[in-house]
Design a protein around this motif. Structure first.
Motif, PDB file in Angstrom:
ATOM      1  N   CYS A 299     -73.538 -78.620  57.386  1.00 20.60           N
ATOM      2  CA  CYS A 299     -73.829 -77.718  56.365  1.00 20.60           C
ATOM      3  C   CYS A 299     -73.866 -78.288  54.853  1.00 20.60           C
ATOM      4  N   CYS A 300     -72.902 -79.179  54.677  1.00 20.24           N
ATOM      5  CA  CYS A 300     -72.944 -79.673  53.254  1.00 20.24           C
ATOM      6  C   CYS A 300     -74.085 -80.604  53.129  1.00 20.24           C
ATOM      7  N   ASN A 301     -74.285 -81.469  54.083  1.00 18.22           N
ATOM      8  CA  ASN A 301     -75.533 -82.241  54.185  1.00 18.22           C
ATOM      9  C   ASN A 301     -76.876 -81.713  53.845  1.00 18.22           C
ATOM     10  N   TRP A 302     -76.879 -80.558  54.600  1.00 15.02           N
ATOM     11  CA  TRP A 302     -78.256 -79.638  54.345  1.00 15.02           C
ATOM     12  C   TRP A 302     -78.270 -79.176  53.103  1.00 15.02           C
ATOM     13  N   LEU A 303     -77.211 -78.689  52.684  1.00 17.65           N
ATOM     14  CA  LEU A 303     -77.402 -77.912  51.267  1.00 17.65           C
ATOM     15  C   LEU A 303     -77.394 -78.876  50.103  1.00 17.65           C
ATOM     16  N   LYS A 304     -76.997 -80.122  50.395  1.00 18.06           N
ATOM     17  CA  LYS A 304     -77.267 -81.039  49.162  1.00 18.06           C
ATOM     18  C   LYS A 304     -78.607 -81.395  48.977  1.00 18.06           C
ATOM     19  N   THR A 305     -79.491 -81.328  50.100  1.00 17.78           N
ATOM     20  CA  THR A 305     -80.714 -81.739  49.852  1.00 17.78           C
ATOM     21  C   THR A 305     -81.907 -80.591  49.566  1.00 17.78           C
ATOM     22  N   ASP A 306     -81.179 -79.427  49.475  1.00 14.03           N
ATOM     23  CA  ASP A 306     -81.788 -78.207  49.316  1.00 14.03           C
ATOM     24  C   ASP A 306     -81.829 -77.356  47.866  1.00 14.03           C
ATOM     25  N   ASN A 307     -82.686 -76.771  47.497  1.00  9.78           N
ATOM     26  CA  ASN A 307     -82.669 -76.153  46.187  1.00  9.78           C
ATOM     27  C   ASN A 307     -83.211 -74.706  46.306  1.00  9.78           C
ATOM     28  N   GLY A 308     -83.231 -74.089  47.263  1.00 11.61           N
ATOM     29  CA  GLY A 308     -83.981 -72.907  47.686  1.00 11.61           C
ATOM     30  C   GLY A 308     -83.030 -71.700  47.055  1.00 11.61           C
ATOM     31  N   GLU A 309     -83.795 -70.661  47.417  1.00 12.84           N
ATOM     32  CA  GLU A 309     -83.054 -69.343  46.992  1.00 12.84           C
ATOM     33  C   GLU A 309     -81.834 -68.921  47.756  1.00 12.84           C
TER      34      GLU A 309
END
Lengths: 417, 213
Positions: A299-309
Motif C-alpha cells: 500500500c505504501c508503494n502505491w500511495l507514494k506514486t499517487d496524488n488522487g482524491e
C-alpha cells in the motif's frame, strides 16, 4: 477419604486476566472445570440503540469504542454498509489508505493480544516489547486523525483527511535530553509514509524477537499446546471466524474469499493451523502480523506514486473543502446540512463485513430512508467466541481458563456493545 | 443462486435479491428451511453468522414534518409519540411492536451468504429455537430474548444476557425510551443503592427526517 463435591467459584469481573469486565461462574471439581458460565453485559452501552437516534456520520465514533483495540476496522464495516446502501463509489486512494490502516490496526490488535496473552500466562517481557511497537503505530493513528485510539478517521466516501506530508516529532521536554529526542526522531524526518515504511522494514525483525521469546519456549508450549482444542466442524458450528477458525485448520479469510476494497490486487497469504489448540492460534496470529506488514508495504508503494482524491467529491455525503466554504454559498449550505441534519440513505438493508483482527466484524444496517439508521446490528466476532468458553474450558484446569480467555482475544467493548 | 430458489420455492413467502439473497419465511417452516439449507450438498450453509431481531413498528415514520420556520427549535416538528417518548407523562403502550427475527447464514464451502427473515405475529412471540442446528445460536437467541422479548421454544437456557440482573423490559423495542425507565443511585439515608424513575429530560438533538428525492 472424605467425599468431595463440586463447588462454585466466582471469577471476575475485576480480575486482571479477565481482559475487561468478564464474570465467570465456574463449577469446579477440585481444580478441574466442570462448567463455565460467562456473565457478560457489564459494559453494555446499547450502542445499537444509540445509533438509531443519531445521524449516520455521528455514529462513526461509536464504532471505535466497540472493539477498542481494533478501532479502524470497526469503522470500516460501518462505512462500507452505508456506501453499499448508497451504491457509492469511493476514490482509489481512499481504498488504499483504508486497507493500509486496516492492516496497521491488525498489527496493533495482535500486539496487544500477544502482550496480554503472554502476561496472563507468565511471560512478562513480551508485553513490554509489544508495547514498544504499538507506540509507533499509535503515532500513525495520531498523525492522520489527531487521536491515538478512537480515530473516527473513515468516512462514508473515503477518509476524513489525506495522509500528512510531515510526521509529527518528539519535542524537547524535561524527561529527555536533546540526544534522546533526536534518537526518537530519527525516522520522523519525512512524511507519514516514510515513517510507516521504516517501521515495516524493521517490524519483521521485531516479530522474530517475540518468536524467540515464545515459540520454542518450554513453559509457553506447556501452557498452550493442547489447550482449548476445537475441531474444524465444531469451530464452524460455534460461529468462529478469523484466527479462531483458521487455527482449527479452515482456510477462510474474507480478504481472500469475499474481497472488499483493493484486497484482490494485493499479495498476501493466509496462515492456517492444524491442531486447533491455543498454540496454533498463537502461530497463526504471529504469521498474520508478518502478512499484514507485507500488505502495508504494498500500500505504501502505491500511495507514494499517487496524488488522487482521498474522499468522494459528492458533497451530499462528504463535506466540501473548508476554503471553498468561505467563498461559495453552495459549499456553505452543503456543510451546514451535512453537519446538522446529515444525509438520508435510500430505503434498503445490507450486511457489510470486514475481516477484523478478531474475525468477521459485520454491520447489518436497515435504512427506512431516513437520516438515521433504522436498525444497526453489530455482529461482533468475540461474541460467539466467548459463548464457546464453556465448551473449550470443560475438563481443563483453572489456570487454563486464563489461557483460553487469552487465546480467544476477548475484548468487552464489542461483546457487550 | 437458482439452486436456492429451486430448493425453497415451495416453502417461502418471498424471495428478494439485494446485497444477498433474502428469503421471508413463515415461523412454522423456519426450521425445515434451515435444515434444508444446511444439509443440501450444493449449498452447505453450516455457519450461523448472526441472529438478530428488529422492531418494525416505526419503520418509515418520520418525526419532522413541519414545513414553515418557527423560532422554537427542533422540538416543534417532533410528534411526541413517534420515537420512544419525548416526555415521561406520555402514555406508552408496551404491546406496541412488530418483531422480526433475522438469520444470516454463511456457507464456507460454497462461499455463499443468505438472509432469512421471519416476521412474528403479536399474538405469539414464540419462535422455534435453532440451537440444535447451530450451536452459535445459543447466545444470539438469549440476546434477542433479552433486548426484544422474543421467546425461543426449545432453548434450554433462555436467560437475559446483556442487561443488568433484575432488569425489567426489553430495551431495544422502539417504544422503550432511549434514556431508560429507571436510574440507580446511592441513598445515604437508607445506606444502599436504590432504583428510582429517571429524572433527566429526554430530548432529540437531530430529528429523524425522511426526504424523498
Amino acid at each position: 477419604m472424605s467425599d468431595y463435591k463440586n463447588f462454585t467459584m466466582n471469577f471476575g469481573p475485576q480480575h486482571p486476566a479477565a481482559h475487561g469486565v468478564l464474570r465467570l461462574i465456574l463449577e469446579m471439581d477440585g481444580e478441574v472445570i466442570r462448567s463455565a458460565d460467562p456473565h457478560i453485559g457489564l459494559l453494555h452501552r446499547a450502542t445499537e440503540k444509540l445509533a438509531e437516534s443519531k445521524p449516520y456520520n455521528q455514529n462513526i465514533g461509536y464504532m471505535d469504542r466497540l472493539d477498542y483495540v481494533s478501532m479502524m476496522c470497526n469503522e470500516h464495516a460501518y462505512v462500507l454498509a452505508i456506501e453499499d446502501i448508497m451504491k457509492l463509489d469511493i476514490p482509489e486512494r481512499s481504498k488504499y489508505i483504508r486497507v493500509m490502516f486496516d492492516e496497521i490496526t491488525r498489527i496493533l490488535n495482535h500486539l496487544l493480544w500477544l502482550g496480554a496473552h503472554a502476561l496472563d500466562i507468565g511471560a512478562m517481557s513480551v508485553f513490554l516489547y509489544a508495547f514498544r511497537e504499538r507506540e509507533d503505530l499509535m503515532d500513525c493513528y495520531e498523525a492522520v486523525s489527531g487521536t491515538r485510539m478512537h480515530a473516527t478517521y473513515y468516512r462514508p466516501g473515503g477518509v476524513s483527511k489525506d495522509l500528512p506530508n510531515v510526521m509529527p516529532k518528539y519535542m524537547l521536554n524535561k524527561n529527555q535530553n536533546l540526544d534522546q529526542v533526536e534518537k526518537l526522531n530519527y525516522n520522523r524526518e519525512g512524511s507519514l509514509l516514510d515513517f510507516i515504511e521504516s517501521f515495516i522494514d524493521r517490524f519483521p525483525k521485531n516479530v522474530d524477537e517475540y518468536e524467540n521469546l515464545l515459540t520454542d519456549n518450554r513453559i509457553w508450549k506447556q501452557r498452550t499446546v493442547g489447550i482449548g482444542v476445537v475441531s474444524p466442524e465444531r469451530a464452524v458450528d460455534l460461529g468462529f471466524t478469523g484466527p479462531m477458525l483458521r487455527g482449527s485448520g479452515i482456510e477462510w479469510d474474507l480478504r481472500k474469499k469475499q474481497p472488499y476494497e483493493i484486497y484482490k490486487d494485493l499479495e498476501f497469504d493466509i496462515p492456517v493451523g492444524t491442531e486447533g489448540d491455543s498454540y496454533d492460534r498463537y502461530l497463526v496470529r504471529m504469521q498474520e502480523m508478518r502478512e499484514s506488514a507485507r500488505i502495508i508495504k504494498q500500500c505504501c508503494n502505491w500511495l507514494k506514486t499517487d496524488n488522487g482524491e482521498y474522499i468522494s467529491s459528492n458533497y451530499k455525503i462528504a463535506p466540501p473543502d473548508r476554503d471553498d466554504m468561505k467563498e461559495s454559498m453552495e459549499s456553505l449550505i452543503h456543510h451546514f446540512k451535512l453537519f446538522s441534519e446529515g444525509y438520508c440513505l435510500p430505503v434498503g438493508e445490507t450486511y457489510a463485513c470486514v475481516e477484523a483482527p478478531k474475525g468477521e466484524f459485520g454491520i447489518y444496517l436497515i435504512s427506512d430512508g431516513a437520516n438515521k439508521p433504522y436498525r444497526l446490528k453489530i455482529r461482533a466476532p468475540g461474541f460467539p467466541h466467548l459463548a464457546s468458553l464453556d465448551e473449550m474450558a470443560k475438563g481443563h484446569m483453572l489456570s487454563d481458563v486464563v489461557t483460553i480467555i487469552g487465546t480467544q482475544d476477548i475484548v468487552f467493548g464489542e461483546i457487550d456493545r | 443462486m437458482n439452486k436456492i430458489r429451486e430448493l425453497l420455492t415451495d416453502h417461502i413467502v418471498d424471495y428478494i435479491e439485494t446485497d444477498m439473497i433474502t428469503v421471508i419465511v413463515e415461523k412454522s417452516k423456519l426450521k425445515m428451511i434451515l435444515t434444508l439449507l444446511k444439509e443440501d450438498k450444493n449449498l452447505q450453509f453450516t455457519q450461523l453468522i448472526d441472529l438478530c431481531a428488529v422492531d418494525y413498528i416505526e419503520y418509515g415514520k418520520s418525526e419532522w414534518q413541519t414545513r414553515e420556520a418557527t423560532s422554537t427549535g427542533y422540538n416543534r416538528g417532533i410528534k411526541p409519540t413517534s420515537h420512544s417518548r419525548i416526555d415521561f407523562s406520555d402514555e406508552t403502550d408496551d404491546d406496541d411492536y412488530e418483531l422480526c427475527v433475522i438469520y444470516h447464514l454463511l456457507s464456507i464451502k460454497k462461499n455463499l451468504r443468505i438472509r432469512i427473515k421471519c416476521f412474528l405475529d403479536n399474538s405469539s412471540l414464540i419462535i422455534p429455537s435453532v440451537t440444535d442446528l447451530y450451536a452459535a445460536a445459543d447466545w444470539y437467541e438469549r440476546e434477542a430474548y433479552d433486548l426484544f422479548g422474543v421467546l425461543f421454544e426449545g432453548h434450554n437456557d433462555l436467560r437475559r444476557i446483556l442487561t443488568d440482573y433484575g432488569f425489567i423490559g426489553h430495551p431495544f423495542r422502539k417504544k422503550f425510551p432511549l434514556v431508560g425507565n429507571t436510574q440507580v443511585r446511592y441513598d445515604p439515608e437508607q445506606r444502599k443503592v436504590i432504583n428510582e424513575p429517571v429524572d433527566i429530560n429526554p430530548r432529540t438533538l437531530v430529528p429523524k427526517v425522511i426526504r424523498k428525492k
